[in-house]
Design a protein around this motif. Sequence first.
Motif, PDB file in Angstrom:
ATOM      1  N   GLU A  15       7.856   5.199  69.191  1.00 32.62           N
ATOM      2  CA  GLU A  15       8.971   5.468  70.090  1.00 32.62           C
ATOM      3  C   GLU A  15      10.261   5.719  69.318  1.00 32.62           C
ATOM      4  O   GLU A  15      11.240   6.179  69.881  1.00 32.62           O
ATOM      5  N   TYR A  58      -1.088  10.359  66.445  1.00 31.34           N
ATOM      6  CA  TYR A  58      -0.947  11.060  65.175  1.00 31.34           C
ATOM      7  C   TYR A  58      -2.234  10.920  64.375  1.00 31.34           C
ATOM      8  O   TYR A  58      -2.975   9.958  64.538  1.00 31.34           O
ATOM      9  N   VAL A 111       1.649   7.139  68.627  1.00 24.91           N
ATOM     10  CA  VAL A 111       2.973   7.688  68.341  1.00 24.91           C
ATOM     11  C   VAL A 111       3.997   6.564  68.354  1.00 24.91           C
ATOM     12  O   VAL A 111       3.810   5.538  69.010  1.00 24.91           O
ATOM     13  N   THR A 116       9.760  10.774  65.428  1.00 25.36           N
ATOM     14  CA  THR A 116       8.899  11.907  65.711  1.00 25.36           C
ATOM     15  C   THR A 116       8.771  12.731  64.443  1.00 25.36           C
ATOM     16  O   THR A 116       9.772  13.113  63.846  1.00 25.36           O
ATOM     17  N   SER A 117       7.569  12.972  64.041  1.00 29.90           N
ATOM     18  CA  SER A 117       7.314  13.730  62.823  1.00 29.90           C
ATOM     19  C   SER A 117       7.082  15.201  63.178  1.00 29.90           C
ATOM     20  O   SER A 117       6.407  15.514  64.160  1.00 29.90           O
ATOM     21  N   ARG A 118       7.631  16.106  62.378  1.00 25.45           N
ATOM     22  CA  ARG A 118       7.445  17.537  62.596  1.00 25.45           C
ATOM     23  C   ARG A 118       6.139  17.949  61.917  1.00 25.45           C
ATOM     24  O   ARG A 118       6.098  18.193  60.711  1.00 25.45           O
ATOM     25  N   ARG A 140      -0.239  15.932  65.132  1.00 28.13           N
ATOM     26  CA  ARG A 140      -0.039  15.164  66.356  1.00 28.13           C
ATOM     27  C   ARG A 140      -1.027  15.651  67.403  1.00 28.13           C
ATOM     28  O   ARG A 140      -1.082  16.836  67.720  1.00 28.13           O
TER      29      ARG A 140
END
Length: 173
Positions: free
Chosen positions: A57, A45, A55, A60-62, A35
Motif C-alpha cells: 500500500e 508482484y 502489493v 508501487t513499482s514501475r 505486477r
Amino acid sequence: ESRIRQSPYVSDAELYSDLKGNLMVNVSLRRPVARIVQREGPDAYIGEDGTIMPVSEKFTSRVVLISGAFVPKLLKLDNIYESEQGRQLMLLINTIREDPFWHAQVAQIDVDSKAKAVLFPQVGDETIEFGKPVDLETKFRKLKIFYKEILPRVGWNHYDRINVEYEGQVVAE
C-alpha cells in the motif's frame, strides 16, 4: 531472523549484536520484476527470484504488467518457477527487463490459458502476438527488425496486429 524472513518482501535477514550491545539488522528485500493484475481479486508482484508477493500500500513499482487467463494459475503458486509455463514466462519477463529497448517498449503481457503471450507496447496501438515464450532471441530479433525497418516507413499506427509466433515470418495486419 525467521520471523523477519516470513515476510514475502524479504529474501534474507541477518540479526546480530555488536560489541556495544546494539541489535543490528541486515535485510535483503525482494525486488519486483512484474505486477500480476486481475479484474477479480487482488494484484500481486513477481519478485526477481520468482516469489509471488502481495502489493504494498506504500509503494508501487514501475514494472511490466501481467494479465490474462493464466493469472489464476500463477497466483496458486508460491514461486513462479514451480511450473514449466511459469519458468518460460519468467524468462520472457527477464529478457524484456534486460534489454533497454524492450524494457521501454513493452507495457503489458497478456497470457492466455495455453500460456501464449500477447505483448502490448507503450508506443503504438498494435498488439504483438508472441506465442509461447520459447525461442525468445529469434522472436525479439524479428520484432526489432520490424520496428526499425518497417514501422518508420509506414507509420507507427498503420498495423493493428503483429504476429511473431511462427518460425521464419512476421505477420502484420
